[in-house]
Design an enzyme around this catalytic site. Structure first.
Site, PDB file in Angstrom:
ATOM      1  N   SER A 306       0.814  -1.210   0.000  1.00 48.97           N
ATOM      2  CA  SER A 306       0.000   0.000   0.000  1.00 48.97           C
ATOM      3  C   SER A 306       0.855   1.271   0.000  1.00 48.97           C
ATOM      4  CB  SER A 306      -0.964  -0.034   1.195  1.00 48.97           C
ATOM      5  OG  SER A 306      -1.969   0.937   1.071  1.00 48.97           O
ATOM      6  N   ASP A 317      10.034   4.556 -10.435  1.00 46.22           N
ATOM      7  CA  ASP A 317       9.602   5.124 -11.714  1.00 46.22           C
ATOM      8  C   ASP A 317      10.387   6.366 -12.098  1.00 46.22           C
ATOM      9  OD1 ASP A 317       7.800   3.112 -11.889  1.00 46.22           O
ATOM     10  OD2 ASP A 317       5.996   4.350 -11.762  1.00 46.22           O
ATOM     11  N   LYS A 331      -0.697  -4.192  -3.349  1.00 44.86           N
ATOM     12  CA  LYS A 331      -1.993  -3.629  -2.957  1.00 44.86           C
ATOM     13  C   LYS A 331      -2.125  -2.249  -3.590  1.00 44.86           C
ATOM     14  CE  LYS A 331      -4.875  -2.098   0.890  1.00 44.86           C
ATOM     15  NZ  LYS A 331      -5.049  -0.712   0.396  1.00 44.86           N
TER      16      LYS A 331
END
Length: 557
Positions: A306, A317, A331
Site C-alpha cells: 500500500s 519510476d 496492494k
C-alpha cells in the site's frame, strides 16, 4: 499538502448498522431503492430490506445450535458482504475502530510491552523503552500468570492482551513467574499512552550511510519522523541513505505522499488515483521536494504494501534510487472509512492508485479465497505476486511491470526461513534463552542480564555464543523433547541444527539485552538484503545522476 481523497479519514453516514449491512443509501428517508444486476434494475422498498434482515436475524437467534448476539451477527454479516467485493474492504466494530484510530495516531494505552504465546502461555518478549512495563521492572522471559485476579497462566497472548489494555491512568495488577525466582512477583502498573513510531530505528550503518527503518505502518507522525531521522543522520555525517520498507503494510496514504515528497524533485508525480467517481480522480505531486540530493536505496519484501508501495514505486519510476529485496505485496486499492452510528467503521475501496509510470500494482484477487490472497505463498515463503502485466517505463526508459506488486531492481531472496525441524525447535530454544539470561543455565553466567539496556553504545561483538552454551542448549532441548512429546523433536534434529541454534540463541539474547530494533544493528552484517543495499549504493547514485541529467535536458528545451 492536502489530499483528502487519499487520507484514510472518516466521512459521516446517516446510517444505522442494519442499513449499512443492506447497502441502504445515505438518504434514509427514501422509500425505495433501485437494486438488481445483469437482468435489469427494479425497485424494492426500504421496509422490505429491513424486514428481510430482521427475519434472518430472528431465525438465526432463535434456532441456531448455539446462542448468538445481535451485534456479533451484524458485524459478521457486514464483513461477509464487504469481503465479497475485494480483500481490503472490511468492517470494524466500535472496539476495533477505537484501537485502529489509536494506532493511526501512533499510540495506544496499556503497559507497553511485546507479548507472545509460548507453550499455550503468555510471555513478555520486550518491554518498551520508558514504558510502564519497563519502569515496573518486567523482563524478557517473564510469564504472565495473573492479571487483576484472573488466572492467565494458560492463556494465549491475544486473550491476555485484552486485560492489559485500558484507559490512561488506570491501574492493572500483573503477576509474573520469572526463571530463577521461586515465588511469583506482582506489579501494580499504571497504564499510559504508548508511542508507536513508524521509524523505530535509524542509525549510521557505515560512516557515511544512514539507515532509516520505516518498518512500521504509515501513521500521523510518519513524515515528521522521517524528516527528523534524515536531519539527525545528516548531522552525524550521512551523505547516502537506505530506506527500509520491509514489513511495512501501509497506513495513511497521505503520509506516504509526504515521505515521497522528501525524496523526489519538486513537481514530480508521486501517485495518481482513479475510481468510479471521476470527480475524485487526482494526482499528487512533490510540492517541496528533497532539500538535498543524496544516493538512495529502498529495501522491500513481500510484506511491503500500500503506502509503502507508493513510495517504492515513485522512487523506482523516477529512477530516484534502486529498489533491493523481494517483490512487494501488490496492494493498489484505496480505502475510505465511513463511521457507522454504533461507533464502528466501514472500510470501503473507492479507487485504484497508480504509480507515476501508470502502473496499477494490485495483485489479482478474483480467484481464490481471502485466506489464499493473504497467506498463499510459494515454496520460499513469499507472497505469490502473479504474472507480469502492464509493461511501463521509468524516466530513463527502464522496463517495469504492473499487476503484481513492485519488482525490485536487484533481487535478493530472504534465506532465513525456518525449516520444519527448526519450527519444532523454536519454542524450546526460546525458553532456553529465558533461562539463560536469568542465570539458570549452569556454567554460563556471563549471559545473565539485569534488564534491558536502551542507551549503551553497541559494539557488534556482543554475546557471541560459545561451545559451552551450545552444549547446554543441546542438553536442554533433549530434556525438553522428552517432556513435550507433542513437538515430536528427534535427537538427530537437535544435533543437525546446532549452527542454527548458535545464531538463534545469540539473536534472542541480544533482543533481551537491547530490544529488537537495537539488536538488529548488532547483527546487521547477517542481513544479506541490507548488505546488498550497501553494495548497490554507487549504482543507485549513478542511476539518479542519469535521471537528473535527462530531466535537466528536457527542461532546457
Amino acid at each position: 499538502m492536502k489530499y483528502g481523497w487519499l487520507k484514510i479519514a472518516g466521512l459521516g453516514l446517516a446510517l444505522t448498522v442494519s442499513f449499512a449491512l443492506l447497502g441502504w443509501p445515505g438518504n434514509t428517508q427514501a422509500q425505495n431503492i433501485k437494486v438488481g444486476g445483469n437482468n435489469g434494475q427494479y425497485l424494492i422498498t426500504r421496509e422490505k430490506l429491513s424486514a428481510d434482515y430482521e427475519k434472518a436475524m430472528e431465525v438465526i437467534r432463535a434456532n441456531y445450535v448455539e446462542p448468538r448476539e445481535y451485534d456479533d451477527l451484524t458485524k459478521y454479516a457486514i464483513q461477509g458482504m464487504l469481503h465479497v467485493l475485494d480483500p481490503h474492504s472490511d468492517y470494524m466494530d466500535a472496539k476495533a475502530f477505537r484501537e485502529f484510530n489509536d494506532k493511526q495516531h501512533s499510540r495506544y494505552f496499556g503497559i507497553g510491552a511485546y507479548i507472545s504465546t509460548r507453550l499455550r502461555s503468555t510471555y513478555i518478549t520486550e518491554p518498551f523503552n520508558g514504558s510502564p512495563a519497563y519502569r515496573a521492572g518486567l523482563h524478557y522471559g517473564d510469564q504472565i500468570i495473573n492479571v487483576d485476579g484472573k488466572d492467565t497462566a494458560n492463556w494465549d497472548s491475544t486473550k491476555t492482551r485484552e486485560l492489559l489494555l485500558g484507559e490512561r491512568g488506570t491501574k492493572v495488577r500483573v503477576t509474573i513467574k520469572r526463571p530463577g525466582v521461586e515465588a511469583p512477583q506482582t506489579f501494580d502498573i499504571t497504564r499510559d499512552q504508548i508511542a508507536l513510531p513508524s521509524i523505530p530505528s535509524y542509525y549510521l550503518i557505515k560512516p557515511n550511510i544512514g539507515y532509516i527503518g520505516l518498518t512500521k505502518n504509515f501513521q500521523s507522525t510518519t513524515s515528521m519522523e522521517m524528516a527528523n531521522a534524515i536531519a539527525e543522520l545528516r548531522e552525524q555525517g550521512a551523505t547516502q541513505f537506505i530506506l527500509d520498507l520491509r514489513g511495512n503494510g501501509g497506513g495513511y496514504l497521505e503520509q506516504g505522499i509526504l515521505v515521497a515528497d522528501k525524496l523526489l524533485q519538486r513537481g514530480q508525480t508521486i501517485v495518481s488515483v482513479r475510481g468510479r467517481n471521476k470527480a475524485n480522480d487526482q494526482s499528487a505531486f512533490a510540492e517541496t521536494g528533497a532539500s538535498e540530493n543524496f544516493p538512495l536505496v529502498v529495501l522491500i519484501n513481500g510484506n511491503t504494501a500500500s503506502a509503502s508501495e507508493i513510495v517504492a514505486g515513485a522512487v523506482q519510476d523516477h529512477d530516484r534510487g534502486l529498489i533491493v529485496g523481494e517483490t512487494s505485496f501488490g496492494k493498489g486499492l484505496v480505502q475510505r472509512i465511513f463511521p457507522t452510528m454504533n461507533g464502528g467503521g466501514l472500510i470501503l475501496t473507492i479507487a485504484h492508485y497508480y504509480t507515476p509510470s501508470g502502473r496499477l500494482i494490485q495483485r489479482d484477487y478474483s480467484n481464490g479465497s481471502l485466506f489464499d490472497y493473504y497467506a498463499k505463498r510459494n515454496a520460499n515463503g513469499k507472497v505469490e505476486a502473479g504474472p507480469k502485466a502492464e509493461l511501463k517505463q521509468t524516466d530513463t526508459g527502464r522496463q517495469v511491470y504492473g499487476g503484481g506488486g513492485i519488482e525490485p531492481d536487484v533481487k535478493v531472496e530472504f534465506t532465513d526461513i525456518l525449516t520444519p525441524a527448526q519450527q519444532k525447535l523454536f519454542t524450546g530454544s526460546w525458553l532456553f534463552v529465558a533461562q539463560l539470561i536469568n542465570g539458570q543455565i549452569p556454567g554460563v553466567n556471563q549471559y545473565k542480564l539485569g534488564g534491558m539496556d536502551f542507551s549503551s553504545k553497541l559494539k557488534g561483538s556482543e554475546y557471541l555464543v560459545n561451545d559451552e552454551v551450545l552444549k547446554a542448549w543441546s542438553e536442554y532441548m533433549n530434556k525438553f523433547a522428552k517432556e513435550h512429546s507433542d513437538f515430536a523433536i528427534k535427537p538427530a534434529e537437535i544435533e543437525d541444527n546446532k549452527i542454527w541454534a548458535r545464531k538463534f540463541v545469540r539473536e534472542e539474547v541480544l533482543n533481551a539485552a537491547y530490544g529488537q530494533d537495537r539488536a538488529k544493528q548488532v547483527i546487521s552484517d547477517l542481513d544479506l538484503q541490507l548488505q546488498r543495499a550497501i553494495q548497490e549504493m554507487p549504482n543507485a547514485s549513478a542511476l539518479y545522476d542519469k535521471a537528473r541529467t535527462k530531466s535537466n535536458a528536457m527542461n532546457r528545451r
